[in-house]
Design a protein around this motif. Structure first.
Motif, short mmCIF file in Angstrom:
data_model
loop_
_atom_site.label_atom_id
_atom_site.label_comp_id
_atom_site.label_asym_id
_atom_site.label_seq_id
_atom_site.Cartn_x
_atom_site.Cartn_y
_atom_site.Cartn_z
N ALA A 2 0.77 -1.03 0.26
CA ALA A 2 0.08 0.26 -0.12
C ALA A 2 0.80 1.42 -0.05
CB ALA A 2 -0.99 -0.02 1.20
N PHE A 3 2.03 1.07 0.16
CA PHE A 3 2.96 2.39 0.57
C PHE A 3 3.16 3.22 -0.70
CE2 PHE A 3 4.50 -0.50 4.07
CZ PHE A 3 3.75 0.30 5.02
N GLY A 4 2.96 2.64 -1.88
CA GLY A 4 3.00 3.64 -3.06
C GLY A 4 1.93 4.61 -3.28
N HIS A 5 0.80 4.44 -2.41
CA HIS A 5 -0.17 5.42 -2.39
C HIS A 5 0.09 6.49 -1.30
CE1 HIS A 5 -2.71 2.98 -4.78
NE2 HIS A 5 -2.68 2.04 -3.89
N PHE A 6 1.30 6.67 -0.94
CA PHE A 6 1.52 7.85 0.04
C PHE A 6 2.82 8.54 -0.60
CE2 PHE A 6 -0.42 4.37 2.42
CZ PHE A 6 -1.39 5.16 3.26
N LEU A 7 2.78 9.91 -0.68
CA LEU A 7 4.00 10.46 -0.98
C LEU A 7 5.05 10.50 -0.09
CD1 LEU A 7 2.08 13.64 -2.33
CD2 LEU A 7 3.03 11.91 -3.57
N PRO A 8 6.49 10.70 -0.34
CA PRO A 8 7.56 10.53 0.52
C PRO A 8 7.24 11.58 1.58
CG PRO A 8 8.39 10.48 -1.79
CD PRO A 8 6.87 10.75 -1.82
N ARG A 9 6.73 12.76 1.42
CA ARG A 9 6.57 13.74 2.56
C ARG A 9 5.43 13.20 3.49
NH1 ARG A 9 3.96 16.60 -1.75
NH2 ARG A 9 1.46 16.58 -1.43
N GLU A 10 4.74 12.17 3.37
CA GLU A 10 3.68 11.67 4.34
C GLU A 10 4.00 10.68 5.04
OE1 GLU A 10 -0.45 12.21 2.11
OE2 GLU A 10 0.74 11.02 0.93
N LEU A 11 5.26 10.07 4.76
CA LEU A 11 5.88 8.88 5.33
C LEU A 11 6.12 9.07 6.94
CD1 LEU A 11 8.53 7.12 3.26
CD2 LEU A 11 6.09 6.54 3.63
N PRO A 12 6.64 10.29 7.41
CA PRO A 12 6.81 10.60 8.75
C PRO A 12 5.40 10.33 9.49
CG PRO A 12 7.95 12.10 7.46
CD PRO A 12 7.24 11.44 6.66
N GLY A 13 4.28 11.02 9.07
CA GLY A 13 3.12 10.80 9.66
C GLY A 13 2.57 9.69 9.42
N LEU A 14 2.67 8.84 8.60
CA LEU A 14 2.18 7.52 8.49
C LEU A 14 2.88 6.83 9.62
CD1 LEU A 14 0.32 5.60 6.88
CD2 LEU A 14 2.35 5.10 5.54
N PHE A 15 4.19 6.77 9.78
CA PHE A 15 4.82 5.76 10.51
C PHE A 15 4.48 6.13 11.97
CE2 PHE A 15 8.45 5.05 7.18
CZ PHE A 15 7.71 4.09 6.63
N ALA A 16 4.28 7.45 12.11
CA ALA A 16 4.12 7.85 13.54
C ALA A 16 2.41 7.51 13.86
CB ALA A 16 3.88 9.54 13.69
N GLN A 17 1.74 7.47 12.84
CA GLN A 17 0.33 6.80 13.33
C GLN A 17 0.45 5.52 13.61
OE1 GLN A 17 -3.18 8.06 12.99
NE2 GLN A 17 -1.96 9.82 13.78
N ALA A 18 1.34 4.70 12.80
CA ALA A 18 1.65 2.85 13.16
C ALA A 18 2.24 2.78 14.71
CB ALA A 18 2.37 2.48 11.95
N HIS A 19 3.12 3.98 15.02
CA HIS A 19 3.62 3.87 16.28
C HIS A 19 2.59 4.05 17.22
CE1 HIS A 19 6.10 5.55 19.68
NE2 HIS A 19 7.12 4.75 19.07
N SER A 20 1.76 4.94 17.05
CA SER A 20 0.93 5.44 18.16
C SER A 20 -0.33 4.40 18.27
CB SER A 20 0.01 6.57 17.75
OG SER A 20 -0.91 6.54 16.77
N VAL A 21 -0.54 3.42 17.53
CA VAL A 21 -1.59 2.24 17.69
C VAL A 21 -0.82 1.25 18.20
CG1 VAL A 21 -3.12 3.42 16.02
CG2 VAL A 21 -1.31 1.32 15.46
N LEU A 22 0.47 1.14 18.63
CA LEU A 22 0.86 -0.12 19.10
C LEU A 22 1.31 -0.18 20.38
CD1 LEU A 22 3.74 -0.89 16.31
CD2 LEU A 22 2.09 -2.45 16.96
N ARG A 23 1.11 -0.89 21.29
CA ARG A 23 1.58 -1.10 22.43
C ARG A 23 3.16 -1.22 22.74
NH1 ARG A 23 -2.74 -5.86 24.06
NH2 ARG A 23 -4.68 -4.73 24.24
N PRO A 24 3.61 -0.89 23.86
CA PRO A 24 4.94 -1.30 24.13
C PRO A 24 5.45 -2.44 23.64
CG PRO A 24 4.11 0.26 25.86
CD PRO A 24 2.97 -0.32 25.06
N GLY A 25 6.70 -2.71 22.74
CA GLY A 25 7.07 -3.64 22.31
C GLY A 25 6.26 -4.37 21.36
#
Length: 247
Positions: free
Chosen positions: A130-153
């Motif tokens: 799915a990552f081709g649907h995001f522009l390079p400048r959107e990666l920081p926000g996208l990865f931050a979202q993935a980080h935010s929904v994960l529990r520690p570890g």
């Protein structure tokens, strides 16, 4: 096109002239009969690697489409499995195709991956193709979202293929596709964001680290190596530490 059950050239043209969301709504009924679906060989290889890392409690398939990755999650997660996508059409097909009886529990959520409606509730987040649907400048926000929904570890895991060599036909085919897409988006609105050459290993690793992940990668067996010895397909395993999730 692609097979007797796949979309016609006209249907693909209509999709490409639509927005990403509308285009995938239109393509959804025939999506699994196109090369755009993640191959079973990749899904199987990722599943085997996840078995060595798990089992996991609750899993999220980010940009799940019609649910190709949901069965992978159902194998390695014991608690629940959630698919999130912003195409209602893709989610509708996924609900029909993926079994939702028994354990783990299965849920489907319509949402934008750049603004996920979850807290830190998951032990595993995966994404396929799915990552081709995001522009390079959107990666920081996208990865931050993935980080935010994960529990520690928790782990954010996805495959990434090596770029084709400049002396291969695939290199020039993808270069031509990306160039055509840039021209299309320059002259028509809304844009259809789909670029094959913008998701680069070095950039991905750097932005994942900036988002707060500890990043490792491993070669996916069965896909071989390039002449320089590098793997043709890697699995990125990004682990969230114990700090506060990034917003």
């Amino acid at each position: 096109m692609f097979s007797q059950h796949g979309p016609s050239l006209r249907e693909l043209a209509v999709q490409a002239l639509s927005s990403v969301e509308r285009g995938y709504d239109l393509l959804a009924p025939k999506f699994d009969h196109t090369p755009f679906r993640t191959p079973d060989s990749v899904l199987g290889a990722v599943e085997e690697e996840l078995k060595t890392l798990g089992p996991f409690g609750h899993g999220l398939d980010l940009c799940c489409g019609t649910g190709a990755g949901m069965d992978v999650l159902r194998t390695v997660c014991r608690g629940s499995v959630t698919g999130v996508d912003f195409s209602a059409g893709m989610l509708a097909v996924g609900r029909e195709q993926v079994r939702s009886d028994g354990s783990p529990r299965v849920a489907w959520v319509r949402a934008d991956a750049r603004a996920l409606p979850f807290g830190p509730a998951f032990d595993l987040v995966v994404s396929f193709g799915a990552f081709g649907h995001f522009l390079p400048r959107e990666l920081p926000g996208l990865f931050a979202q993935a980080h935010s929904v994960l529990r520690p570890g928790g782990r954010f895991v996805f495959p990434i293929g090596a770029p084709p060599r400049p002396d291969s036909a695939w290199y020039w085919a993808l270069l031509g596709f990306d160039a055509a897409m840039r021209v299309r988006n320059a002259v028509r609105r809304p844009p259809f964001v789909m670029y094959y050459r913008t998701f680069r290993f070095g950039d991905v690793r750097r932005e994942l680290t900036r988002a707060g992940f500890t990043v490792e990668h491993r070669a996916l067996p069965g896909f071989g190596r390039r002449p320089d010895g590098s793997p043709r397909c890697r699995l990125i395993v990004a682990t969230r530490g114990s700090g506060t999730p990034r917003a």
